[in-house]
Design a protein around this motif. Structure first.
Motif, PDB file in Angstrom:
ATOM      1  N   LYS A 279       0.849  -1.197   0.000  1.00 18.81           N
ATOM      2  CA  LYS A 279       0.000   0.000   0.000  1.00 18.81           C
ATOM      3  C   LYS A 279       0.881   1.243   0.000  1.00 18.81           C
ATOM      4  O   LYS A 279       1.874   1.306   0.712  1.00 18.81           O
ATOM      5  CB  LYS A 279      -0.861   0.055   1.258  1.00 18.81           C
ATOM      6  N   ALA A 280       0.492   2.189  -0.803  1.00 19.08           N
ATOM      7  CA  ALA A 280       1.125   3.508  -0.797  1.00 19.08           C
ATOM      8  C   ALA A 280       0.133   4.486  -0.187  1.00 19.08           C
ATOM      9  O   ALA A 280      -1.082   4.321  -0.320  1.00 19.08           O
ATOM     10  CB  ALA A 280       1.499   3.917  -2.212  1.00 19.08           C
ATOM     11  N   HIS A 281       0.655   5.492   0.488  1.00 21.02           N
ATOM     12  CA  HIS A 281      -0.225   6.495   1.088  1.00 21.02           C
ATOM     13  C   HIS A 281       0.396   7.872   0.876  1.00 21.02           C
ATOM     14  O   HIS A 281       1.587   8.073   1.100  1.00 21.02           O
ATOM     15  CB  HIS A 281      -0.384   6.249   2.590  1.00 21.02           C
ATOM     16  N   THR A 282      -0.418   8.783   0.437  1.00 18.10           N
ATOM     17  CA  THR A 282      -0.055  10.193   0.424  1.00 18.10           C
ATOM     18  C   THR A 282      -1.335  11.002   0.601  1.00 18.10           C
ATOM     19  O   THR A 282      -2.415  10.430   0.770  1.00 18.10           O
ATOM     20  CB  THR A 282       0.720  10.592  -0.859  1.00 18.10           C
ATOM     21  N   GLU A 283      -1.194  12.296   0.563  1.00 19.13           N
ATOM     22  CA  GLU A 283      -2.351  13.162   0.778  1.00 19.13           C
ATOM     23  C   GLU A 283      -2.395  14.247  -0.274  1.00 19.13           C
ATOM     24  O   GLU A 283      -1.366  14.653  -0.807  1.00 19.13           O
ATOM     25  CB  GLU A 283      -2.266  13.802   2.174  1.00 19.13           C
ATOM     26  N   VAL A 284      -3.593  14.695  -0.543  1.00 15.61           N
ATOM     27  CA  VAL A 284      -3.797  15.882  -1.357  1.00 15.61           C
ATOM     28  C   VAL A 284      -4.091  16.988  -0.351  1.00 15.61           C
ATOM     29  O   VAL A 284      -5.083  16.927   0.368  1.00 15.61           O
ATOM     30  CB  VAL A 284      -4.969  15.708  -2.345  1.00 15.61           C
TER      31      VAL A 284
ATOM     32  N   ILE B  85      -4.747   9.644  -0.682  1.00  9.90           N
ATOM     33  CA  ILE B  85      -4.644   8.758  -1.840  1.00  9.90           C
ATOM     34  C   ILE B  85      -3.945   7.507  -1.337  1.00  9.90           C
ATOM     35  O   ILE B  85      -2.846   7.587  -0.783  1.00  9.90           O
ATOM     36  CB  ILE B  85      -3.838   9.401  -2.986  1.00  9.90           C
ATOM     37  N   ASN B  86      -4.574   6.350  -1.514  1.00 11.43           N
ATOM     38  CA  ASN B  86      -4.058   5.095  -0.975  1.00 11.43           C
ATOM     39  C   ASN B  86      -4.089   3.973  -2.015  1.00 11.43           C
ATOM     40  O   ASN B  86      -4.841   3.009  -1.861  1.00 11.43           O
ATOM     41  CB  ASN B  86      -4.877   4.683   0.254  1.00 11.43           C
ATOM     42  N   PRO B  87      -3.279   4.059  -3.053  1.00 12.55           N
ATOM     43  CA  PRO B  87      -3.271   2.957  -4.023  1.00 12.55           C
ATOM     44  C   PRO B  87      -2.652   1.700  -3.417  1.00 12.55           C
ATOM     45  O   PRO B  87      -1.743   1.775  -2.594  1.00 12.55           O
ATOM     46  CB  PRO B  87      -2.427   3.497  -5.174  1.00 12.55           C
TER      47      PRO B  87
END
Length: 175
Positions: free
Chosen positions: A27-32, A38-40
Motif C-alpha cells: 500500500k502507498a499512502h499520500t495526501e492531497v 490517496i491510498n493505491p
C-alpha cells in the motif's frame, strides 16, 4: 582455478532455496493538501528471492506491475499512471541487499527502483518464520522528487511529496 570457482559457486547456489509469494499486499499512502488521502494498493506482488540457511540470507527482488496499483478513485489512478509513466516504466521493484537481525526486529537494506531511478532504502522490518512460511511486514517512506517525479497539482490542490509504503508479504520456501 577457474573451474574450482565455478563448482563452488554452483554448490552455493544449489544450497539456496527459492521463495515464492503466497500472497502479498503493498500500500502507498499520500495526501492531497486541503482535500483527501490517496491510498493505491496492489495485491499482485511477485518475487525472485532465494534464501540459504537463515532469514539474514534472503536476497533478490520483490516487484509488481505499476498498472496493478489501484485506489478508490479511477480518475486519480489515471493521473497516477501518467505521473509514473507506466508505458515506459512497467514495474516498481525493491532489490534486497541485506537483512540484519536487531533485538526485536530486523533491518532491511535494499534498492527501490521507481521511474527508472534506483535509490537505496533502509527500514525496520518484522519477519516471522514458521516451517516453510515466512512473512515480511514493514514500511518505509520516500519523496517523489527523489525519483525525479514532481508532485502533481490539480487546480489549487497539491499532492504531498512524501509517499508512505506499508507491506505484508507471505512467502513459501521451495526446496
Amino acid at each position: 582455478m577457474f573451474k574450482l570457482l565455478v563448482i563452488l559457486s554452483l554448490a552455493l547456489f544449489a544450497n539456496a532455496n527459492n521463495l515464492t509469494v503466497q500472497n502479498g499486499e503493498i500500500k502507498a499512502h499520500t495526501e492531497v493538501f486541503g482535500d483527501s488521502e490517496i491510498n493505491p494498493t496492489t495485491k499482485s506482488v511477485k518475487a525472485d528471492l532465494t534464501m540459504e540457511n537463515s532469514i539474514e540470507s534472503i536476497k533478490g527482488k520483490i516487484y509488481f506491475e505499476t498498472l496493478t496499483l489501484i485506489s478508490d478513485k479511477k480518475s486519480r489512478d489515471e493521473h497516477m499512471y501518467e505521473l509514473l509513466q507506466v508505458e515506459k516504466f512497467k514495474t516498481i521493484s525493491f532489490d534486497i541487499k541485506s537483512i540484519t537481525k536487531n533485538e526485536s526486529d530486523y533491518e532491511i537494506k535494499g534498492a527501490l527502483t521507481l521511474n527508472g531511478v534506483t535509490k537505496n532504502i533502509k527500514a525496520k522490518i518484522i519477519i516471522n518464520q514458521q516451517n516453510n512460511q515466512i512473512s515480511l511486514n514493514g514500511g518505509f517512506s520516500f519523496n517523489l522528487t527523489d525519483f525525479n517525479l514532481e508532485p502533481p497539482k490539480m487546480m489549487f490542490l497539491t499532492v504531498r511529496n512524501q509517499i508512505d509504503i506499508t507491506y505484508n508479504i507471505s512467502l513459501n520456501e521451495v526446496k
